[in-house]
Design an enzyme around this catalytic site. Structure first.
Site, PDB file in Angstrom:
ATOM      1  N   GLY A 129       0.782  -1.229   0.000  1.00 27.09           N
ATOM      2  CA  GLY A 129       0.000   0.000   0.000  1.00 27.09           C
ATOM      3  C   GLY A 129       0.812   1.275   0.000  1.00 27.09           C
ATOM      4  O   GLY A 129       0.318   2.330   0.407  1.00 27.09           O
ATOM      5  N   MET A 132      -3.759  -7.190  -7.189  1.00 31.06           N
ATOM      6  CA  MET A 132      -3.167  -8.262  -7.969  1.00 31.06           C
ATOM      7  C   MET A 132      -4.191  -9.329  -8.358  1.00 31.06           C
ATOM      8  O   MET A 132      -3.968 -10.519  -8.185  1.00 31.06           O
ATOM      9  CB  MET A 132      -2.001  -8.885  -7.209  1.00 31.06           C
ATOM     10  CG  MET A 132      -0.894  -7.908  -6.888  1.00 31.06           C
ATOM     11  SD  MET A 132      -0.283  -7.058  -8.364  1.00 31.06           S
ATOM     12  CE  MET A 132       0.607  -8.360  -9.146  1.00 31.06           C
ATOM     13  N   HIS A 133      -5.301  -8.875  -8.891  1.00 27.87           N
ATOM     14  CA  HIS A 133      -6.342  -9.808  -9.338  1.00 27.87           C
ATOM     15  C   HIS A 133      -6.898  -9.286 -10.654  1.00 27.87           C
ATOM     16  O   HIS A 133      -7.350  -8.139 -10.741  1.00 27.87           O
ATOM     17  CB  HIS A 133      -7.451  -9.878  -8.275  1.00 27.87           C
ATOM     18  CG  HIS A 133      -8.652 -10.657  -8.697  1.00 27.87           C
ATOM     19  ND1 HIS A 133      -8.813 -11.997  -8.459  1.00 27.87           N
ATOM     20  CD2 HIS A 133      -9.781 -10.269  -9.350  1.00 27.87           C
ATOM     21  CE1 HIS A 133      -9.983 -12.399  -8.953  1.00 27.87           C
ATOM     22  NE2 HIS A 133     -10.586 -11.374  -9.498  1.00 27.87           N
ATOM     23  N   HIS A 192       0.739   0.511 -13.172  1.00 28.37           N
ATOM     24  CA  HIS A 192       1.518  -0.633 -13.660  1.00 28.37           C
ATOM     25  C   HIS A 192       2.986  -0.240 -13.746  1.00 28.37           C
ATOM     26  O   HIS A 192       3.312   0.807 -14.307  1.00 28.37           O
ATOM     27  CB  HIS A 192       1.004  -1.093 -15.023  1.00 28.37           C
ATOM     28  CG  HIS A 192       1.697  -2.297 -15.550  1.00 28.37           C
ATOM     29  ND1 HIS A 192       1.688  -3.511 -14.882  1.00 28.37           N
ATOM     30  CD2 HIS A 192       2.448  -2.496 -16.655  1.00 28.37           C
ATOM     31  CE1 HIS A 192       2.405  -4.392 -15.559  1.00 28.37           C
ATOM     32  NE2 HIS A 192       2.880  -3.802 -16.631  1.00 28.37           N
ATOM     33  N   ASP A 232      -3.649  -4.476 -18.670  1.00 25.86           N
ATOM     34  CA  ASP A 232      -2.675  -3.405 -18.935  1.00 25.86           C
ATOM     35  C   ASP A 232      -2.768  -2.862 -20.344  1.00 25.86           C
ATOM     36  O   ASP A 232      -1.849  -2.188 -20.833  1.00 25.86           O
ATOM     37  CB  ASP A 232      -1.251  -3.910 -18.657  1.00 25.86           C
ATOM     38  CG  ASP A 232      -1.104  -4.352 -17.212  1.00 25.86           C
ATOM     39  OD1 ASP A 232      -0.330  -5.278 -16.952  1.00 25.86           O
ATOM     40  OD2 ASP A 232      -1.794  -3.783 -16.351  1.00 25.86           O
ATOM     41  N   GLU A 268       6.387   6.010  -9.242  1.00 27.18           N
ATOM     42  CA  GLU A 268       4.991   5.538  -9.147  1.00 27.18           C
ATOM     43  C   GLU A 268       4.201   6.384  -8.168  1.00 27.18           C
ATOM     44  O   GLU A 268       3.041   6.738  -8.418  1.00 27.18           O
ATOM     45  CB  GLU A 268       4.966   4.071  -8.688  1.00 27.18           C
ATOM     46  CG  GLU A 268       5.403   3.072  -9.733  1.00 27.18           C
ATOM     47  CD  GLU A 268       5.115   1.661  -9.304  1.00 27.18           C
ATOM     48  OE1 GLU A 268       5.535   1.265  -8.194  1.00 27.18           O
ATOM     49  OE2 GLU A 268       4.435   0.947 -10.067  1.00 27.18           O
TER      50      GLU A 268
HETATM   51  N1  LIG Z   1      -9.335  -6.467 -16.326  1.00 23.64           N
HETATM   52  C1  LIG Z   1      -8.205  -6.012 -15.764  1.00 23.64           C
HETATM   53  N2  LIG Z   1      -7.898  -6.366 -14.509  1.00 23.64           N
HETATM   54  C2  LIG Z   1      -6.751  -5.915 -13.945  1.00 23.64           C
HETATM   55  C3  LIG Z   1      -5.872  -5.090 -14.669  1.00 23.64           C
HETATM   56  C4  LIG Z   1      -6.234  -4.716 -16.004  1.00 23.64           C
HETATM   57  O1  LIG Z   1      -5.512  -3.943 -16.683  1.00 23.64           O
HETATM   58  N3  LIG Z   1      -7.411  -5.202 -16.501  1.00 23.64           N
HETATM   59  N4  LIG Z   1      -4.662  -4.692 -14.120  1.00 23.64           N
HETATM   60  C5  LIG Z   1      -4.219  -5.549 -13.022  1.00 23.64           C
HETATM   61  C6  LIG Z   1      -2.962  -5.159 -12.351  1.00 23.64           C
HETATM   62  N5  LIG Z   1      -1.916  -5.990 -12.945  1.00 23.64           N
HETATM   63  C7  LIG Z   1      -0.980  -5.320 -13.689  1.00 23.64           C
HETATM   64  O2  LIG Z   1      -0.944  -4.080 -13.742  1.00 23.64           O
HETATM   65  C8  LIG Z   1      -1.932  -7.395 -12.816  1.00 23.64           C
HETATM   66  C9  LIG Z   1      -2.263  -7.938 -11.582  1.00 23.64           C
HETATM   67  C10 LIG Z   1      -2.313  -9.319 -11.443  1.00 23.64           C
HETATM   68  C11 LIG Z   1      -2.033 -10.163 -12.507  1.00 23.64           C
HETATM   69  C12 LIG Z   1      -2.166 -11.642 -12.336  1.00 23.64           C
HETATM   70  O3  LIG Z   1      -1.586 -12.436 -13.066  1.00 23.64           O
HETATM   71  N6  LIG Z   1      -2.987 -12.027 -11.334  1.00 23.64           N
HETATM   72  C13 LIG Z   1      -3.319 -13.450 -11.100  1.00 23.64           C
HETATM   73  C14 LIG Z   1      -3.083 -13.802  -9.638  1.00 23.64           C
HETATM   74  C15 LIG Z   1      -1.686 -13.395  -9.229  1.00 23.64           C
HETATM   75  C16 LIG Z   1      -1.559 -13.429  -7.692  1.00 23.64           C
HETATM   76  O4  LIG Z   1      -2.587 -13.614  -7.012  1.00 23.64           O
HETATM   77  O5  LIG Z   1      -0.416 -13.237  -7.237  1.00 23.64           O
HETATM   78  C17 LIG Z   1      -4.813 -13.627 -11.329  1.00 23.64           C
HETATM   79  O6  LIG Z   1      -5.571 -12.623 -11.262  1.00 23.64           O
HETATM   80  O7  LIG Z   1      -5.198 -14.799 -11.517  1.00 23.64           O
HETATM   81  C18 LIG Z   1      -1.693  -9.612 -13.739  1.00 23.64           C
HETATM   82  C19 LIG Z   1      -1.639  -8.220 -13.895  1.00 23.64           C
HETATM   83  C20 LIG Z   1      -5.301  -5.704 -12.004  1.00 23.64           C
HETATM   84  N7  LIG Z   1      -6.458  -6.252 -12.659  1.00 23.64           N
HETATM   85  N1  GAR Z   2       0.631  -5.524 -12.346  1.00 21.71           N
HETATM   86  C1  GAR Z   2       0.279  -4.779 -11.173  1.00 21.71           C
HETATM   87  C2  GAR Z   2       1.503  -4.449 -10.384  1.00 21.71           C
HETATM   88  O1  GAR Z   2       2.530  -5.091 -10.512  1.00 21.71           O
HETATM   89  N2  GAR Z   2       1.369  -3.434  -9.539  1.00 21.71           N
HETATM   90  C3  GAR Z   2       2.479  -2.990  -8.733  1.00 21.71           C
HETATM   91  O2  GAR Z   2       2.321  -3.436  -7.396  1.00 21.71           O
HETATM   92  C4  GAR Z   2       3.066  -2.534  -6.568  1.00 21.71           C
HETATM   93  C5  GAR Z   2       2.183  -2.159  -5.413  1.00 21.71           C
HETATM   94  O3  GAR Z   2       2.946  -1.524  -4.437  1.00 21.71           O
HETATM   95  P1  GAR Z   2       2.221  -0.961  -3.107  1.00 21.71           P
HETATM   96  O4  GAR Z   2       1.366  -2.084  -2.579  1.00 21.71           O
HETATM   97  O5  GAR Z   2       3.354  -0.584  -2.212  1.00 21.71           O
HETATM   98  O6  GAR Z   2       1.395   0.220  -3.536  1.00 21.71           O
HETATM   99  C6  GAR Z   2       3.422  -1.309  -7.432  1.00 21.71           C
HETATM  100  O7  GAR Z   2       4.776  -1.371  -7.822  1.00 21.71           O
HETATM  101  C7  GAR Z   2       2.527  -1.486  -8.628  1.00 21.71           C
HETATM  102  O8  GAR Z   2       3.047  -0.943  -9.820  1.00 21.71           O
END
Ligand SMILES: Nc1nc2c(c(=O)[nH]1)N[C@@H](CN(C=O)c1ccc(C(=O)N[C@@H](CCC(=O)O)C(=O)O)cc1)CN2
Ligand code: GAR
Length: 224
Positions: free
Chosen positions: A13, A100-101, A135, A175, A204
């Site tokens: 966070g 991260m979902h 991202h 993304d 960021e």
């Molecule tokens: N529909 C969308 N959902 C999300 C986006 C997006 O652009 N469109 N951005 C992501 C954030 N992200 C990258 O920026 C990202 C986060 C998570 C994953 C991923 O592979 N997640 C897996 C689980 C991984 C884990 O739990 O550690 C999953 O969801 O099955 C890829 C990219 C947020 N959502």
């Molecule tokens: N694909 C999504 C992704 O990788 N997001 C990344 O998770 C971190 C969150 O940091 P935080 O929990 O300290 O804000 C950040 O570096 C953000 O870019």
């Protein structure tokens, strides 16, 4: 009336903290965070929200416990439930800050108005709420998870000369949404990934605030 922000997190966070610290400063005026939602109980971002002054309400719902508690429900049902929790705040902006979902259309269609949210009393409401995501890579470079590590490895192989980070609108494809703010971040030869990552996170923390203000000013200009 302050502009209302809901922030979705999964981890530390630090970007949420950047938003909290910017609230009602020239960087992010006339705004409040009305909910921090996490899919991980241990996310330190929940603590940051609880320790904010004034305290920011939090909510938690993880996919696997949801599926276990609701036999027959799917990941898409979970996504729709997350949307219902979020829109209940009537936000002007939804920020994914280390969320991260991957969200399915079941989430997106409820927040962008393609589908109405139906309340218990049968009342139907359509929303039109922008969703943005932070991202840690440049558009189209390293989409998906683990982008920092992948960019660093590509630099070591001479495949890229630098990396960067962006805030983009959220669409179904991960993304792939329209960039809102893009910022290049150099990688120095011989530096460790930790040093690069620290430099990138600092950038960021700047762009997530800039992007939030930019979108809020588009959808609900601050009180004159
Ligand atoms: N529909 C969308 N959902 C999300 C986006 C997006 O652009 N469109 N951005 C992501 C954030 N992200 C990258 O920026 C990202 C986060 C998570 C994953 C991923 O592979 N997640 C897996 C689980 C991984 C884990 O739990 O550690 C999953 O969801 O099955 C890829 C990219 C947020 N959502
Ligand atoms: N694909 C999504 C992704 O990788 N997001 C990344 O998770 C971190 C969150 O940091 P935080 O929990 O300290 O804000 C950040 O570096 C953000 O870019």
């Amino acid at each position: 009336m302050p502009r209302r922000i809901v922030v979705l997190i999964s981890g530390s966070g630090s970007n949420l903290q950047a938003l909290i610290d910017a609230l009602n400063t020239p960087a992010l005026p006339d705004a409040q965070i009305t909910l921090v939602f996490s899919n991980r109980k241990a996310a330190y971002g929940l603590t940051r929200a609880a320790q904010a002054v004034p305290e920011i309400p939090t909510a938690y719902l993880a996919l696997q416990p949801y599926l276990k508690a609701n036999p027959g429900k799917t990941r898409e049902d979970y996504d729709a439930e997350v949307a219902r929790i979020v829109v209940r705040e009537n936000p002007d902006l939804i920020v994914l800050a280390g969320w991260m979902h991957i969200l399915s259309e079941n989430f997106l269609e409820l927040v962008d108005g393609r589908k109405a949210v139906v309340e218990a009393d049968g009342k139907e409401t359509k929303y039109n709420i922008p969703v943005i995501n932070l991202h840690p890579a440049l558009p189209g470079a390293f989409d998906g998870a683990h982008a920092i590590e992948r960019a660093y490895e590509a630099f070591q192989k001479g495949e890229v000369a630098h990396s960067g980070c962006m805030v983009h609108r959220v669409v179904k494809d991960v993304d792939a949404g329209e960039p809102v703010i893009v910022r290049e971040v150099p990688i120095e030869k011989g530096e460790s990934i930790e040093v690069f990552e620290e430099r990138l996170h600092k950038v960021e923390h700047q762009i997530i605030v800039e992007a939030a203000k930019k979108i809020l000013d588009e959808v609900k200009p601050q009180d004159s």
